[in-house]
Design a protein around this motif. Sequence first.
Motif, PDB file in Angstrom:
ATOM      1  N   VAL A  38     -14.441  -8.094  -0.592  1.00  0.00           N
ATOM      2  CA  VAL A  38     -14.383  -8.618  -1.865  1.00  0.00           C
ATOM      3  C   VAL A  38     -14.334  -7.601  -2.903  1.00  0.00           C
ATOM      4  N   ILE A  39     -13.211  -7.531  -3.621  1.00  0.00           N
ATOM      5  CA  ILE A  39     -12.979  -6.396  -4.727  1.00  0.00           C
ATOM      6  C   ILE A  39     -13.306  -6.952  -5.930  1.00  0.00           C
ATOM      7  N   VAL A  40     -14.331  -6.354  -6.663  1.00  0.00           N
ATOM      8  CA  VAL A  40     -14.578  -6.640  -8.001  1.00  0.00           C
ATOM      9  C   VAL A  40     -13.894  -5.944  -9.216  1.00  0.00           C
ATOM     10  N   GLY A  41     -12.930  -6.358  -9.899  1.00  0.00           N
ATOM     11  CA  GLY A  41     -12.067  -5.662 -10.744  1.00  0.00           C
ATOM     12  C   GLY A  41     -10.663  -5.263 -10.193  1.00  0.00           C
ATOM     13  N   GLY A  42      -9.737  -5.924 -10.868  1.00  0.00           N
ATOM     14  CA  GLY A  42      -8.328  -5.842 -10.495  1.00  0.00           C
ATOM     15  C   GLY A  42      -7.471  -4.870 -11.383  1.00  0.00           C
ATOM     16  N   GLY A  43      -8.138  -3.758 -11.594  1.00  0.00           N
ATOM     17  CA  GLY A  43      -7.570  -2.661 -12.549  1.00  0.00           C
ATOM     18  C   GLY A  43      -6.885  -1.793 -11.665  1.00  0.00           C
ATOM     19  N   THR A  44      -6.880  -0.533 -12.296  1.00  0.00           N
ATOM     20  CA  THR A  44      -6.005   0.709 -11.589  1.00  0.00           C
ATOM     21  C   THR A  44      -6.220   1.070 -10.263  1.00  0.00           C
ATOM     22  N   ALA A  45      -7.818   1.130  -9.737  1.00  0.00           N
ATOM     23  CA  ALA A  45      -8.152   1.215  -8.554  1.00  0.00           C
ATOM     24  C   ALA A  45      -8.124  -0.027  -7.834  1.00  0.00           C
ATOM     25  N   GLY A  46      -8.584  -1.292  -8.260  1.00  0.00           N
ATOM     26  CA  GLY A  46      -8.626  -2.376  -7.635  1.00  0.00           C
ATOM     27  C   GLY A  46      -7.319  -2.946  -6.997  1.00  0.00           C
ATOM     28  N   CYS A  47      -6.162  -2.924  -7.696  1.00  0.00           N
ATOM     29  CA  CYS A  47      -4.898  -3.354  -7.472  1.00  0.00           C
ATOM     30  C   CYS A  47      -4.393  -2.533  -6.103  1.00  0.00           C
ATOM     31  N   CYS A  48      -4.706  -1.359  -6.260  1.00  0.00           N
ATOM     32  CA  CYS A  48      -4.102  -0.260  -5.234  1.00  0.00           C
ATOM     33  C   CYS A  48      -4.737  -0.736  -3.823  1.00  0.00           C
ATOM     34  N   LEU A  49      -6.179  -0.937  -4.138  1.00  0.00           N
ATOM     35  CA  LEU A  49      -7.333  -0.978  -3.061  1.00  0.00           C
ATOM     36  C   LEU A  49      -6.817  -2.353  -2.143  1.00  0.00           C
ATOM     37  N   ALA A  50      -6.461  -3.580  -3.170  1.00  0.00           N
ATOM     38  CA  ALA A  50      -6.136  -4.633  -2.441  1.00  0.00           C
ATOM     39  C   ALA A  50      -4.761  -4.709  -1.867  1.00  0.00           C
ATOM     40  N   SER A  51      -4.165  -3.883  -2.243  1.00  0.00           N
ATOM     41  CA  SER A  51      -2.731  -3.780  -1.398  1.00  0.00           C
ATOM     42  C   SER A  51      -3.008  -2.870  -0.244  1.00  0.00           C
ATOM     43  N   ARG A  52      -3.780  -1.854  -0.032  1.00  0.00           N
ATOM     44  CA  ARG A  52      -4.011  -1.338   0.936  1.00  0.00           C
ATOM     45  C   ARG A  52      -4.723  -2.024   2.011  1.00  0.00           C
ATOM     46  N   LEU A  53      -5.717  -2.595   1.651  1.00  0.00           N
ATOM     47  CA  LEU A  53      -6.468  -3.409   2.653  1.00  0.00           C
ATOM     48  C   LEU A  53      -5.878  -4.397   3.217  1.00  0.00           C
ATOM     49  N   SER A  54      -5.132  -5.223   2.442  1.00  0.00           N
ATOM     50  CA  SER A  54      -4.394  -6.303   2.990  1.00  0.00           C
ATOM     51  C   SER A  54      -3.058  -6.155   3.697  1.00  0.00           C
ATOM     52  N   GLU A  55      -2.870  -4.701   3.990  1.00  0.00           N
ATOM     53  CA  GLU A  55      -1.756  -4.360   4.917  1.00  0.00           C
ATOM     54  C   GLU A  55      -2.138  -4.886   6.346  1.00  0.00           C
TER      55      GLU A  55
END
Length: 592
Positions: A38-55
């Motif tokens: 669960v990622i809290v905050g879809g900002g600069t870091a959060g969007c990148c991380l959501a993309s990487r983790l959901s690979e």
Amino acid sequence: MSPLRSSATATFEMANAVGAQVPIDLSIDPEAYTYDFVIVGGGTAGCCLASRLSEDPAVKVLLIERGPLRDDWASKVPLISSNPYAKDAPVGRWWAQPLPQADGRPLEVVCGEALGGTSSINCMLYTRGTPGDYNRWSELGNNGWGYHDLEPYFVKSENTQSHPPSEWRGKHGPWLNQTHPHIPYRSMEYLIDALERAGIQHTDDTNSPHAPAASYAPPDVAQDSKNYRHSTFRAFLPPELCQERADRLKICTDTLVMRIEVVNGNGQAHARGVYFEATDYRLAGRRFYAQARREVVLCAGALVSPQILQLSGIGPRAHLEKVGIPVQCDLPGVGNHLQDHIAVPLTYEIPIEDSLHGLEANPFKAAKELLRYLLTGKGIFSLPFQPLAIYVPSRLLDSDGRLSVTSPQALDTSFPENRPDLEIMPNANNCTDHEITGKGIFTLIVGLIRPKSKGSVRLASSNPRARPDVDLGFLTNEDDYVPLRKGLKLSMNLAKDMRERGYPLQDLIVPGGTDDGSLDRFIRQNLRTCYHYTSTCRMGRKDDDDRPGVVDKELRVHGGFDESTVPTATIPCYIGLIGTRVRIIMSSFPEL
Ligand SMILES: Cc1cc2nc3c(=O)[nH]c(=O)nc-3n(C[C@H](O)[C@H](O)[C@H](O)COP(=O)(O)OP(=O)(O)OC[C@H]3O[C@@H](n4cnc5c(N)ncnc54)[C@H](O)[C@@H]3O)c2cc1C
């Protein structure tokens, strides 16, 4: 269900789909509200991380963002979207505490609040900082965070459209950037001449690890080939990717995380899930819960990440008790060590046609420029506010603000001691809080990018909807006056040179003299935030007496957490501009 929704009603429906209403109905299968991350905050870091983790097709990710999805045309146009003070800009703005060192003035803090976070509204400069920045992190005991450890991630994530491929520049990543070498402001031509005469060298690539410590160049800017802003939301979560991963990646906008659920057992703390509500205050009190099988990852920015930790009972015990939050983990470093670049603008009058204010004064010119942008993607609307990046180490400046040492050894930035601590930011517009109408304005902002002063973030109350109490702490360390004085003298010399070469530049808001008293008075009266807040959950040792760390070098919160809560405000000490760094931290995190 579409993976991207934006209105408050959609959020409410989505919350039903991605979480369980609290109190939890025991008949609901926990799988229905459980994610791996669960990622809290879809900002600069959060969007990148959501993309990487959901690979990974086997990994389920929930990304929760307080702000809306903003993907209209205006949000892509650099000149329009870079103004955080515009009426409908997707930002959170609130007053920090009045600063005794700024003659009692309170300063406003600003953060982006939309999918993409601050990368949706910032000045778009893609600036990595020097190798010495990262080598300093390593020196502080954070192995694996030196420049050569991180360079592959920079290369992997970017697609530079202006530089040839090299060991340090990437051509195949999702995040696009480009450089604008032709600057359409006459003032900047004179400034470039003045820089050359001052011995500050031009460099082809501000992001080259070989760029000298004292140098200038048009910066790289996060833009795509149409010259649209390339926020991390557009770069890392494009619609086709979200559609393709809809089964495993849920994105919840307009949704506010209230706190992380922390449970203690067997001597270890564990971040089990998050509680959230719709951001819309009319839906306040209807609370939902989502569970994290593996990790809760906190990416809410340097001002809000410590707030959420404190609301969750992780922070300095005395403070939590004062506010009435049950203590889960006494962690003194949470919210301490706030740093921001300290900025002092020098303001000059120039011919109005040479400045951005020429567009306000001349609607015909504004319409022509807009049409040019619409037809060709070029012109003033396509450019960043700041067309040149200038870096100088103050220790190489003499007491008159002149560059006195230029040996290659002194300019080699792989050594932490050689990193520049001054950035001079030229702008063809007014960068002060003073209303100046009907004039053309040229500004040289002197930025101290390695301040020693520190502030803090504390809860104003136990209400998660209240903004946290921010003490920027500017100039609490008197050493910061020394480089600022030199930066002001250097900038005044540059302006003088421009004038002597025939450029019509007139003083508007500048120091009354160059003695320390006049400069210090000017600094206190004019200092302002650069919006580059960091280090409130810094990476470092918990038992460091001077500056206790909050997360270890794998970005796990100290305090026996068996699985991690990973804040993004983890930068251990200051570096140049920040957005690029935050993204690289998030990019490298899953492989640590
Ligand atoms: C005006 C301005 C100009 C700037 N210019 C530049 C520049 O040109 N180059 C550069 O490198 N840096 C620049 N910066 C700084 C840089 O953009 C930021 O440091 C960086 O984007 C921060 O990234 P982040 O992921 O930590 O936080 P953010 O990008 O701010 O993301 C945090 C996200 O968390 C969300 N959030 C907060 N609270 C909650 C909650 N309770 N629940 C759910 N979501 C929540 C926010 O809405 C936000 O979207 C600028 C900053 C500003 C304000």
